[in-house]
Design a protein around this motif. Structure first.
Motif, short mmCIF file in Angstrom:
data_model
loop_
_atom_site.label_atom_id
_atom_site.label_comp_id
_atom_site.label_asym_id
_atom_site.label_seq_id
_atom_site.Cartn_x
_atom_site.Cartn_y
_atom_site.Cartn_z
N TYR A 160 -25.48 -48.16 32.30
CA TYR A 160 -24.49 -48.64 33.24
C TYR A 160 -24.52 -47.85 34.55
N GLY A 161 -23.99 -48.50 35.58
CA GLY A 161 -23.73 -47.86 36.85
C GLY A 161 -22.24 -47.88 37.11
N VAL A 162 -21.74 -46.86 37.77
CA VAL A 162 -20.31 -46.75 38.02
C VAL A 162 -20.08 -46.50 39.51
N VAL A 163 -19.20 -47.29 40.09
CA VAL A 163 -18.76 -47.07 41.47
C VAL A 163 -17.30 -46.63 41.41
N PHE A 164 -16.90 -45.72 42.30
CA PHE A 164 -15.55 -45.20 42.19
C PHE A 164 -15.06 -44.59 43.50
N ASP A 165 -13.76 -44.65 43.65
CA ASP A 165 -13.02 -43.86 44.63
C ASP A 165 -12.21 -42.89 43.79
N PRO A 166 -12.62 -41.63 43.72
CA PRO A 166 -12.02 -40.72 42.75
C PRO A 166 -10.53 -40.48 42.95
N LEU A 167 -10.07 -40.50 44.20
CA LEU A 167 -8.66 -40.24 44.45
C LEU A 167 -8.19 -41.15 45.58
N ASP A 168 -7.85 -42.37 45.22
CA ASP A 168 -7.39 -43.36 46.19
C ASP A 168 -5.96 -43.03 46.62
N GLY A 169 -5.72 -43.03 47.92
CA GLY A 169 -4.38 -42.74 48.42
C GLY A 169 -4.06 -41.27 48.50
N SER A 170 -5.07 -40.42 48.68
CA SER A 170 -4.83 -38.98 48.69
C SER A 170 -3.93 -38.54 49.84
N SER A 171 -3.83 -39.37 50.89
CA SER A 171 -2.93 -39.03 52.00
C SER A 171 -1.46 -39.09 51.57
N ASN A 172 -1.19 -39.67 50.39
CA ASN A 172 0.18 -39.76 49.88
C ASN A 172 0.62 -38.50 49.14
N LEU A 173 -0.30 -37.57 48.90
CA LEU A 173 0.01 -36.44 48.03
C LEU A 173 1.16 -35.58 48.55
N GLU A 174 1.16 -35.32 49.85
CA GLU A 174 2.18 -34.42 50.39
C GLU A 174 3.58 -35.05 50.41
N VAL A 175 3.66 -36.37 50.24
CA VAL A 175 4.98 -37.02 50.25
C VAL A 175 5.36 -37.55 48.87
N ASN A 176 4.63 -37.09 47.85
CA ASN A 176 4.99 -37.35 46.46
C ASN A 176 4.98 -38.83 46.10
N ILE A 177 4.01 -39.56 46.64
CA ILE A 177 3.81 -40.96 46.28
C ILE A 177 2.60 -41.06 45.36
N ALA A 178 2.64 -41.96 44.40
CA ALA A 178 1.59 -42.05 43.39
C ALA A 178 0.23 -42.32 44.01
N VAL A 179 -0.78 -41.69 43.46
CA VAL A 179 -2.17 -41.93 43.84
C VAL A 179 -2.91 -42.46 42.61
N GLY A 180 -4.18 -42.80 42.77
CA GLY A 180 -4.91 -43.34 41.63
C GLY A 180 -6.40 -43.23 41.81
N SER A 181 -7.13 -43.57 40.76
CA SER A 181 -8.59 -43.60 40.79
C SER A 181 -9.04 -45.05 40.63
N MET A 182 -9.93 -45.50 41.50
CA MET A 182 -10.49 -46.84 41.42
C MET A 182 -11.93 -46.74 40.93
N PHE A 183 -12.32 -47.66 40.04
CA PHE A 183 -13.69 -47.60 39.53
C PHE A 183 -14.15 -48.97 39.07
N GLY A 184 -15.44 -49.17 39.07
CA GLY A 184 -16.06 -50.37 38.54
C GLY A 184 -17.26 -49.98 37.69
N ILE A 185 -17.46 -50.66 36.58
CA ILE A 185 -18.57 -50.36 35.66
C ILE A 185 -19.46 -51.58 35.56
N TYR A 186 -20.74 -51.40 35.81
CA TYR A 186 -21.67 -52.54 35.84
C TYR A 186 -22.91 -52.24 35.00
#
Length: 220
Positions: A160-186
């Motif tokens: 398989y190959g994996v594409v990802f954004d390891p930390l989506d929304g990292s600009s939200n960290l300092e204001v305590n808003i949820a962040v996430g990881s985006m990924f696709g598996i092919y």
């Protein structure tokens, strides 16, 4: 990553229209109804109301014959998300807020957590033994994995190959808003064929929000 109950683990089976990526193994995401009922049954038999992602994947492989290589990849993503959850939760205490002093591929100041999250994803996926290529938002080129475990994968087994954004929304960290990881598996071409960027350019994405609690949402 917290234990995943029946209501927390969602799968739908839209599949893919590209015949190149259709294998002989049933997909993890093609077994929604039966897997949810049987997984819940197993949880009840063991006197638990939920099961871990790793145990769920093992159960799916044993009972439904899902591709063990795909199970390894999904489990590796889960391990990476566990690491990221810990980093995000403790970032303020261990000095991980702020910037690294370098710029990323978008010519933006790179945050410390972006860099560490990228390293965690790459490490976990490389070590799972079923990934041949990686593409990260933090990298300007695809990464071809050279790993002894990948070399031992049989000709009839999928990689398989994996594409990802390891930390989506990292600009939200300092204001305590949820962040996430985006990924696709092919699914990748046979081992005898070279991998190109086109093999990783497919529709669809998955997202795992890194909050308290962490929730994994699997879609295809």
């Amino acid at each position: 990553m917290r234990r995943l109950s029946r209501s927390r683990l969602e799968c739908d089976a839209n599949g893919t229209d590209n015949p190149r990526y259709k294998g002989s193994h049933p997909s993890l995401f093609d077994l929604h109804a039966s897997s949810m009922s049987t997984a819940t049954s197993v949880a009840h038999q063991t006197h638990h109301t939920s099961i871990t992602l790793t145990n769920y994947l093992r159960f799916m492989q044993k009972v439904h014959g899902t591709d063990r290589q795909l199970s390894h990849v999904v489990d590796a993503v889960g391990q990476a998300c566990k690491i990221l959850t810990t980093l995000v939760q403790r970032a303020g205490l261990i000095g991980l807020h702020g910037f690294t002093g370098t710029v990323d591929v978008q010519a933006e100041d790179q945050k410390k957590l972006d860099a560490m999250s990228n390293s965690a994803f790459i490490h976990c996926l490389k070590e799972c033994g079923a990934v041949r290529a990686l593409a990260s938002e933090e990298e300007d080129q695809i990464l071809i994995v050279e790993n002894e475990d990948v070399d031992t994968v049989g000709e009839n087994e999928d990689t398989y190959g994996v594409v990802f954004d390891p930390l989506d929304g990292s600009s939200n960290l300092e204001v305590n808003i949820a962040v996430g990881s985006m990924f696709g598996i092919y699914k990748m071409p046979p081992k005898s064929e070279f991998i190109t960027e086109a093999d990783l350019l497919n529709p669809g994405a998955k997202w795992s929000p890194l909050a308290t609690p962490s929730i994994a949402v699997l879609r295809c």
